[in-house]
Motif scaffolding. Structure first.
Motif, short mmCIF file in Angstrom:
data_model
loop_
_atom_site.label_atom_id
_atom_site.label_comp_id
_atom_site.label_asym_id
_atom_site.label_seq_id
_atom_site.Cartn_x
_atom_site.Cartn_y
_atom_site.Cartn_z
N ILE A 311 30.25 42.92 34.50
CA ILE A 311 29.24 42.41 35.42
C ILE A 311 29.01 40.94 35.12
CG2 ILE A 311 26.89 42.73 36.29
CD1 ILE A 311 27.30 45.59 36.03
N GLU A 312 29.16 40.14 36.15
CA GLU A 312 28.92 38.70 36.02
C GLU A 312 27.40 38.51 36.01
OE1 GLU A 312 31.54 36.49 36.12
OE2 GLU A 312 30.40 34.62 36.23
N ILE A 313 26.89 37.99 34.90
CA ILE A 313 25.44 37.94 34.70
C ILE A 313 24.93 36.51 34.65
CG2 ILE A 313 23.62 38.43 32.99
CD1 ILE A 313 24.56 40.98 33.71
N GLU A 314 23.77 36.26 35.28
CA GLU A 314 22.99 35.06 34.93
C GLU A 314 21.68 35.55 34.33
OE1 GLU A 314 21.40 33.22 38.58
OE2 GLU A 314 23.47 32.77 39.12
N LYS A 315 21.30 34.99 33.19
CA LYS A 315 20.08 35.44 32.52
C LYS A 315 18.93 34.49 32.85
CE LYS A 315 22.65 36.84 28.45
NZ LYS A 315 22.81 36.67 27.02
N HIS A 316 17.76 35.08 33.10
CA HIS A 316 16.56 34.28 33.39
C HIS A 316 15.35 34.89 32.70
CE1 HIS A 316 18.56 31.96 36.58
NE2 HIS A 316 19.19 33.10 36.85
N LYS A 317 14.29 34.07 32.56
CA LYS A 317 13.04 34.57 31.98
C LYS A 317 12.21 35.29 33.05
CE LYS A 317 12.41 30.40 29.28
NZ LYS A 317 12.31 29.22 30.03
N VAL A 324 14.26 33.00 41.08
CA VAL A 324 15.49 33.82 41.18
C VAL A 324 15.54 34.53 42.53
CG1 VAL A 324 16.76 35.76 40.17
CG2 VAL A 324 15.63 34.11 38.67
N TYR A 325 14.40 35.10 42.95
CA TYR A 325 14.38 35.75 44.27
C TYR A 325 14.71 34.75 45.37
CZ TYR A 325 12.47 40.16 42.53
OH TYR A 325 12.30 41.37 41.89
N GLU A 326 14.23 33.52 45.24
CA GLU A 326 14.52 32.52 46.27
C GLU A 326 16.02 32.22 46.32
OE1 GLU A 326 12.66 31.66 48.70
OE2 GLU A 326 14.26 30.35 49.46
N ARG A 327 16.64 32.11 45.12
CA ARG A 327 18.09 31.85 45.10
C ARG A 327 18.84 33.03 45.71
NH1 ARG A 327 20.12 31.24 40.07
NH2 ARG A 327 22.06 30.65 41.06
N MET A 328 18.33 34.24 45.51
CA MET A 328 18.99 35.41 46.09
C MET A 328 18.87 35.40 47.62
SD MET A 328 18.48 39.43 45.22
CE MET A 328 19.98 39.86 44.36
N ARG A 329 17.69 34.99 48.13
CA ARG A 329 17.53 34.88 49.60
C ARG A 329 18.59 33.96 50.17
NH1 ARG A 329 12.02 34.39 48.08
NH2 ARG A 329 10.94 36.32 48.60
N GLN A 330 18.92 32.90 49.42
CA GLN A 330 19.88 31.90 49.91
C GLN A 330 21.33 32.28 49.60
OE1 GLN A 330 18.53 28.26 48.11
NE2 GLN A 330 16.53 28.37 49.10
N GLY A 331 21.55 33.45 49.01
CA GLY A 331 22.91 33.91 48.70
C GLY A 331 23.57 33.11 47.59
N LYS A 332 22.76 32.52 46.69
CA LYS A 332 23.31 31.59 45.71
C LYS A 332 23.60 32.21 44.35
CE LYS A 332 21.79 27.21 47.60
NZ LYS A 332 20.63 26.34 47.70
N ILE A 333 23.34 33.53 44.19
CA ILE A 333 23.59 34.14 42.88
C ILE A 333 25.02 34.65 42.83
CG2 ILE A 333 22.96 36.11 41.42
CD1 ILE A 333 20.03 35.50 42.38
N LYS A 334 25.72 34.29 41.74
CA LYS A 334 27.08 34.79 41.55
C LYS A 334 26.98 36.03 40.68
CE LYS A 334 31.65 33.39 39.99
NZ LYS A 334 32.41 32.48 39.13
N GLY A 335 27.34 37.19 41.20
CA GLY A 335 27.19 38.44 40.45
C GLY A 335 25.74 38.88 40.47
N ARG A 336 25.18 39.10 39.30
CA ARG A 336 23.82 39.65 39.20
C ARG A 336 22.95 38.77 38.33
NH1 ARG A 336 21.91 42.71 42.87
NH2 ARG A 336 21.57 44.88 42.33
N ALA A 337 21.71 38.54 38.74
CA ALA A 337 20.72 37.90 37.87
C ALA A 337 19.98 38.99 37.11
CB ALA A 337 19.73 37.09 38.71
N VAL A 338 19.74 38.75 35.83
CA VAL A 338 19.01 39.71 34.99
C VAL A 338 17.84 38.99 34.36
CG1 VAL A 338 19.15 41.21 32.95
CG2 VAL A 338 21.10 41.05 34.52
N LEU A 339 16.65 39.58 34.49
CA LEU A 339 15.47 39.00 33.84
C LEU A 339 15.36 39.57 32.43
CD1 LEU A 339 12.73 38.99 36.64
CD2 LEU A 339 14.56 37.34 36.21
N VAL A 340 15.21 38.67 31.47
CA VAL A 340 15.18 39.07 30.05
C VAL A 340 13.80 38.72 29.49
CG1 VAL A 340 16.29 38.76 27.82
CG2 VAL A 340 17.65 38.59 29.90
N PRO A 341 13.01 39.74 29.12
CA PRO A 341 11.64 39.44 28.60
C PRO A 341 11.70 38.64 27.30
CG PRO A 341 11.92 41.80 28.99
CD PRO A 341 13.27 41.17 29.15
#
Ligand code: NAD
Ligand code: ZN
Ligand code: ZN
Length: 341
Positions: A311-317, A324-341
């Motif tokens: 799984i191609e991951i981008e990690k975010h807080k 991150v949701y805004e980037r997803m609306r724009q189709g800009k995420i490659k693979g999956r974004a994962v929020l890491v507490p």
């Protein structure tokens, strides 16, 4: 503790005042490693698919067991697990068969954590039963979280069409996002069919080719269906997997699917289809599968542990959820974004 909360239409806030739950009975408290960001969250946030409740988002979750209720056996603090997402009643026939995604009581209860009940975009998450946990052994929960949906959903959809995905056939995958990019790898690993991928940007099409697609077509092209038929020839595509589900992609699917083929609409884009006897080849099965079963999630963990899917991951807080949701609306995420507490 910190949590990403859904308050209502287009209202997502990161808060710090949520009490850490205490597990009782069959419940298990997890320390969250990662929570995947799924496009279904956007349907909830922007279109109000789940209304009337305030809850913590995140339905693609993985972490470590922190504390167990007094009835829980077989798990101890520190065990790395996935959370199976569609929480059924646990008792009906589909649930007994591990297909809680098709629980008889789905219409009477909230769907699960992050879908009406508190999910995993938080430091800790309460899971109602250890039945809903799947061990991941040596996998990292941050990387493994999207297995619960971005991998499980396409895996289950592909498995139901597997007998049609022979080496002399074609499969069309529409949408190379979180789910689609894993679908391409699953098809490459467990089926023989030649893969034609569709998306709307050149970078997603190039990404699709890296992941095993032999052909990549821009579905914004007015002649996308003709381009696909040029590849497949008269036999057309035996299986179409639509990970977008808007009217234009459903139309594309009906134009390129073969006689006796499967047109599988996974995307929840709200598209419409008007049945027309002359518009659909004979024998086509049109289906709208939802998620997958608990035992299929175990099989998906096997694929990941064998390194057959990545799984191609981008990690975010957690704090960055809205960006991150805004980037997803724009189709800009490659693979999956994962929020890491
Ligand atoms: P995503 O945002 O990660 O990916 C969507 C992809 O589709 C992007 O690459 C985007 O560029 C592409 N796309 C958009 N419009 C397109 C078009 N007209 N033609 C071709 N490609 C197009 O989304 P995701 O998280 O992979 O989810 C995909 C869909 O599946 C969503 O609608 C989501 O709600 C749904 N979903 C359904 C289930 C289920 O059980 N049925 C489970 C999870 C997600
Ligand atoms: Zn999802
Ligand atoms: Zn049930």
């Amino acid at each position: 503790m910190k949590a990403v909360r859904f308050f209502g239409h287009k209202d997502v806030r990161v808060v710090n005042d949520i009490e850490r739950p205490v597990p009782k009975g069959d419940e298990v408290l997890l320390k969250i490693g990662g929570a995947g960001v799924c496009h279904s969250d956007l349907h909830i946030i922007d279109e109000g698919t789940v209304v009337g409740t305030v809850f913590t988002l995140g339905h693609e979750n993985a972490g470590w067991v922190e504390e167990i209720g007094e009835n829980v056996q077989g798990y101890k603090k520190g065990d790395a697990v996935l959370v199976y997402g569609p929480w059924g009643c646990g008792h009906c026939k589909p649930c007994q068969q591990s297909k809680e995604n098709y629980c008889d009581h789905q219409s009477e209860q909230a769907y699960g954590g992050g879908l009406g009940l508190d999910g995993g975009m938080a430091e800790y998450m309460l899971v109602p039963s250890s039945r809903l946990l799947v061990p991941i052994f040596d996998l990292d929960p941050i990387i493994a979280a999207p297995l619960t949906d971005a991998a499980l959903t396409p895996y289950s959809a592909i498995k139901r069409s597997l007998s049609k995905l022979m080496p002399d056939e074609y499969v069309v995958v529409i949408g190379v996002g979180g789910l689609g990019h894993v679908a391409l790898q699953i098809l490459r690993e467990i089926s023989g069919a030649a893969i034609i991928a569709c998306d709307v940007t050149e970078d997603k099409l190039a990404f699709a080719k890296e992941l095993g697609a032999q052909f990549a077509i821009n579905s914004k092209d007015v002649d996308a269906a003709e381009q696909i038929q040029k590849i497949t020839g008269i036999k057309k595509a035996k299986v179409v997997l639509d990970f977008v589900g808007v009217t234009s992609t459903i139309d594309l699917g009906t134009k390129v699917v073969s006689l006796d083929g499967d047109l599988t609409i996974i995307g929840l884009g709200g598209g419409h289809y008007q049945y027309n006897m002359n518009g659909l080849p004979f024998g086509v099965s049109m289906t709208n599968p939802y998620w997958g079963s608990r035992t299929e999630l175990m099989e998906v963990v096997g694929l990941a542990r064998q390194k057959k899917i990545h799984i191609e991951i981008e990690k975010h807080k957690l704090d960055d959820a809205n960006e991150v949701y805004e980037r997803m609306r724009q189709g800009k995420i490659k693979g999956r974004a994962v929020l890491v507490p």
